[in-house]
Design a protein around this motif. Structure first.
Motif, PDB file in Angstrom:
ATOM      1  N   LEU A 145      18.922 -17.495  35.808  1.00  0.00           N
ATOM      2  CA  LEU A 145      17.560 -16.957  35.763  1.00  0.00           C
ATOM      3  C   LEU A 145      16.619 -17.949  35.107  1.00  0.00           C
ATOM      4  CD1 LEU A 145      18.192 -13.262  34.618  1.00  0.00           C
ATOM      5  CD2 LEU A 145      17.862 -14.098  36.946  1.00  0.00           C
ATOM      6  N   ASP A 146      15.391 -18.067  35.663  1.00  0.00           N
ATOM      7  CA  ASP A 146      14.403 -18.925  35.019  1.00  0.00           C
ATOM      8  C   ASP A 146      13.874 -18.236  33.765  1.00  0.00           C
ATOM      9  OD1 ASP A 146      12.542 -16.986  35.849  1.00  0.00           O
ATOM     10  OD2 ASP A 146      11.959 -18.129  37.626  1.00  0.00           O
ATOM     11  N   ALA A 147      13.049 -18.956  33.022  1.00  0.00           N
ATOM     12  CA  ALA A 147      12.583 -18.449  31.729  1.00  0.00           C
ATOM     13  C   ALA A 147      11.847 -17.123  31.862  1.00  0.00           C
ATOM     14  CB  ALA A 147      11.689 -19.494  31.057  1.00  0.00           C
ATOM     15  N   LEU A 148      11.042 -16.990  32.928  1.00  0.00           N
ATOM     16  CA  LEU A 148      10.285 -15.758  33.121  1.00  0.00           C
ATOM     17  C   LEU A 148      11.212 -14.568  33.318  1.00  0.00           C
ATOM     18  CD1 LEU A 148       7.611 -14.256  33.557  1.00  0.00           C
ATOM     19  CD2 LEU A 148       7.737 -14.910  35.984  1.00  0.00           C
ATOM     20  N   ASN A 149      12.200 -14.739  34.182  1.00  0.00           N
ATOM     21  CA  ASN A 149      13.109 -13.631  34.464  1.00  0.00           C
ATOM     22  C   ASN A 149      14.084 -13.389  33.308  1.00  0.00           C
ATOM     23  OD1 ASN A 149      12.230 -12.693  37.049  1.00  0.00           O
ATOM     24  ND2 ASN A 149      13.022 -14.586  37.935  1.00  0.00           N
ATOM     25  N   GLN A 150      14.386 -14.413  32.530  1.00  0.00           N
ATOM     26  CA  GLN A 150      15.183 -14.202  31.329  1.00  0.00           C
ATOM     27  C   GLN A 150      14.428 -13.296  30.355  1.00  0.00           C
ATOM     28  OE1 GLN A 150      16.596 -17.819  29.517  1.00  0.00           O
ATOM     29  NE2 GLN A 150      17.587 -18.531  31.387  1.00  0.00           N
ATOM     30  N   GLY A 151      13.123 -13.549  30.226  1.00  0.00           N
ATOM     31  CA  GLY A 151      12.306 -12.703  29.362  1.00  0.00           C
ATOM     32  C   GLY A 151      12.260 -11.265  29.852  1.00  0.00           C
ATOM     33  N   LEU A 201      14.587  -9.780  31.564  1.00  0.00           N
ATOM     34  CA  LEU A 201      15.893  -9.191  31.305  1.00  0.00           C
ATOM     35  C   LEU A 201      16.033  -8.784  29.842  1.00  0.00           C
ATOM     36  CD1 LEU A 201      18.722  -8.349  32.052  1.00  0.00           C
ATOM     37  CD2 LEU A 201      19.428 -10.749  31.941  1.00  0.00           C
ATOM     38  N   GLU A 202      15.537  -9.611  28.937  1.00  0.00           N
ATOM     39  CA  GLU A 202      15.578  -9.248  27.513  1.00  0.00           C
ATOM     40  C   GLU A 202      14.805  -7.948  27.273  1.00  0.00           C
ATOM     41  OE1 GLU A 202      14.481 -12.241  24.760  1.00  0.00           O
ATOM     42  OE2 GLU A 202      16.078 -13.630  25.342  1.00  0.00           O
ATOM     43  N   THR A 203      13.642  -7.825  27.906  1.00  0.00           N
ATOM     44  CA  THR A 203      12.843  -6.603  27.777  1.00  0.00           C
ATOM     45  C   THR A 203      13.607  -5.405  28.315  1.00  0.00           C
ATOM     46  OG1 THR A 203      10.773  -7.843  27.949  1.00  0.00           O
ATOM     47  CG2 THR A 203      10.674  -5.485  28.433  1.00  0.00           C
ATOM     48  N   MET A 204      14.287  -5.595  29.441  1.00  0.00           N
ATOM     49  CA  MET A 204      15.068  -4.515  30.042  1.00  0.00           C
ATOM     50  C   MET A 204      16.211  -4.079  29.127  1.00  0.00           C
ATOM     51  SD  MET A 204      17.205  -4.522  33.638  1.00  0.00           S
ATOM     52  CE  MET A 204      15.766  -5.026  34.585  1.00  0.00           C
ATOM     53  N   ILE A 205      16.877  -5.046  28.516  1.00  0.00           N
ATOM     54  CA  ILE A 205      17.996  -4.729  27.627  1.00  0.00           C
ATOM     55  C   ILE A 205      17.498  -3.937  26.418  1.00  0.00           C
ATOM     56  CG2 ILE A 205      19.632  -5.775  26.006  1.00  0.00           C
ATOM     57  CD1 ILE A 205      20.118  -7.959  28.114  1.00  0.00           C
ATOM     58  N   ARG A 206      16.360  -4.345  25.865  1.00  0.00           N
ATOM     59  CA  ARG A 206      15.806  -3.602  24.726  1.00  0.00           C
ATOM     60  C   ARG A 206      15.442  -2.168  25.133  1.00  0.00           C
ATOM     61  NH1 ARG A 206      13.017  -8.637  23.946  1.00  0.00           N
ATOM     62  NH2 ARG A 206      13.891  -9.771  22.152  1.00  0.00           N
ATOM     63  N   ALA A 207      14.910  -2.014  26.345  1.00  0.00           N
ATOM     64  CA  ALA A 207      14.531  -0.677  26.820  1.00  0.00           C
ATOM     65  C   ALA A 207      15.771   0.196  27.011  1.00  0.00           C
ATOM     66  CB  ALA A 207      13.758  -0.788  28.133  1.00  0.00           C
ATOM     67  N   LEU A 208      16.856  -0.369  27.499  1.00  0.00           N
ATOM     68  CA  LEU A 208      18.100   0.384  27.660  1.00  0.00           C
ATOM     69  C   LEU A 208      18.587   0.896  26.307  1.00  0.00           C
ATOM     70  CD1 LEU A 208      20.003  -1.896  30.199  1.00  0.00           C
ATOM     71  CD2 LEU A 208      19.313   0.471  30.613  1.00  0.00           C
ATOM     72  N   ALA A 209      18.595   0.012  25.318  1.00  0.00           N
ATOM     73  CA  ALA A 209      19.059   0.405  23.982  1.00  0.00           C
ATOM     74  C   ALA A 209      18.145   1.463  23.374  1.00  0.00           C
ATOM     75  CB  ALA A 209      19.137  -0.815  23.081  1.00  0.00           C
ATOM     76  N   ALA A 210      16.841   1.351  23.636  1.00  0.00           N
ATOM     77  CA  ALA A 210      15.891   2.331  23.102  1.00  0.00           C
ATOM     78  C   ALA A 210      16.163   3.719  23.666  1.00  0.00           C
ATOM     79  CB  ALA A 210      14.462   1.897  23.415  1.00  0.00           C
ATOM     80  N   ARG A 211      16.743   3.782  24.871  1.00  0.00           N
ATOM     81  CA  ARG A 211      17.080   5.073  25.487  1.00  0.00           C
ATOM     82  C   ARG A 211      18.460   5.573  25.063  1.00  0.00           C
ATOM     83  NH1 ARG A 211      14.720   2.749  30.354  1.00  0.00           N
ATOM     84  NH2 ARG A 211      16.783   2.446  31.256  1.00  0.00           N
TER      85      ARG A 211
END
Length: 321
Positions: free
Chosen positions: A170-176, A178-188
């Motif tokens: 993944l390029d830097a944009l999509n890595q970012g 994915l990080e946001t997605m992972i944080r959202a999963l944990a928040a749920r």
């Protein structure tokens, strides 16, 4: 782990996991505990045993020795529908449309196709990929195809998500993203465990990590505990070049350019400041930097493992370009 498998606080518990292939010990006595709702990283270079460990936790392969309990079950395959797994080796049917590919992966976890298609379109729209919904996988870029497979890992709304090197390719944009997605999963409340050879991802995302090298886990626990194994580093600039204040610096202090660099003495910063002031050092600047996860990794896993980790990260970045 006297209460192994009995405490509902843990999404994953593993004790003494060992796996051998043709006489080679790929994983040698791994102990880890992953709290429910946590973001947990398994950090190590390629070939360290990360993928084998994840596959044992998921029940894809069985350990030769040791035990594991996943979401309260000793047979992870019995609860496969509660788990989302993104393997390192990506693969989707090229002729499938993105929506159908996600719905197909949902169906493998017991979601009816109609429901899977609706969820697929909602996920694609949510993540800015609505325009790709009716395109075949072969028509998508590599990065877009990886995102489609990632959404297919989440479409059945699992309680536990396991990513094997999810940032690879993944390029830097999509890595970012994915990080946001992972944080959202944990928040749920979803538990997320991922392997990586990029320390920055683990440092930004994880409260806990397991450091793995040569099939062994020399450290598993809080990131802060790993960093606390090393004392903070001091960067000092003084007006005076010499004087009685020099006695306050440890013997290993080194002078580079205008600055002194040394480990903060065990007595702490206040006695140091007092000695510098009373010794008329003329403090121009003083900063105290806590060691990062990279420094902790080097101290725990060794220089060779750290070099391998850096080489893996460089190769992965080169492959994206």
């Amino acid at each position: 782990m006297a209460d192994f498998g009995q405490d509902g606080e843990w999404a994953i518990e593993a004790q003494g996991l060992v796996k051998r292939f043709d006489g080679f010990t790929a994983v040698d006595g791994v102990d880890i505990r992953v709290p429910r709702g946590a973001i947990y990283g398994i950090l190590g270079p390629n070939g360290a045993g990360k993928t084998t460990t994840l596959r044992m936790l998921l029940g894809i392969i069985d350990p030769d020795e040791g035990r594991r309990v996943v979401l309260g079950h000793e047979r992870p395959t019995d609860i496969a529908r509660r788990i989302g797994y993104l393997p390192e080796e990506r693969g989707l049917y090229p002729a499938m449309k993105a929506t159908e590919a996600i719905a197909f992966l949902a169906a493998l976890r017991g979601v009816p196709l109609k429901v899977g298609r609706a969820r697929a379109r909602a996920l694609l729209e949510e993540h800015g990929l609505a325009y790709a919904a009716d395109r075949q996988i072969r028509q998508l870029s590599k990065g877009m195809a990886q995102q489609v497979q990632l959404l297919g890992t989440l479409v059945h709304e699992p309680d536990l998500v396991v990513f094997d090197e999810p940032f690879s390719g993944l390029d830097a944009l999509n890595q970012g993203k994915l990080e946001t997605m992972i944080r959202a999963l944990a928040a749920r409340g979803t538990t997320v465990i991922f392997s990586t050879h990029v320390i920055a991802h683990a440092e930004r995302l994880c409260d806990r990590v397991a450091i793995i090298a040569g099939g062994k886990v020399p450290f598993a626990g809080l990131v802060d505990e790993a960093r606390d194994r090393l004392r903070p580093q001091v960067r000092l600039e003084t007006r005076a070049a010499d004087g009685p204040w020099r006695a306050a610096l440890p013997p290993e202090a080194r002078h580079e350019g205008a600055f002194w660099h040394f480990t903060l003495p065990e007595s702490g910063v206040e006695p140091l400041l007092r000695a510098l002031i009373e010794g008329e050092a003329g403090i121009l600047s003083l900063s105290i930097e806590r060691p990062g996860l990279h420094d902790a990794f080097v101290a725990i896993a060794g220089e060779a493992a750290a070099r391998a980790l850096a080489e893996n990260a460089a190769q992965a970045e080169e492959a994206i370009r």
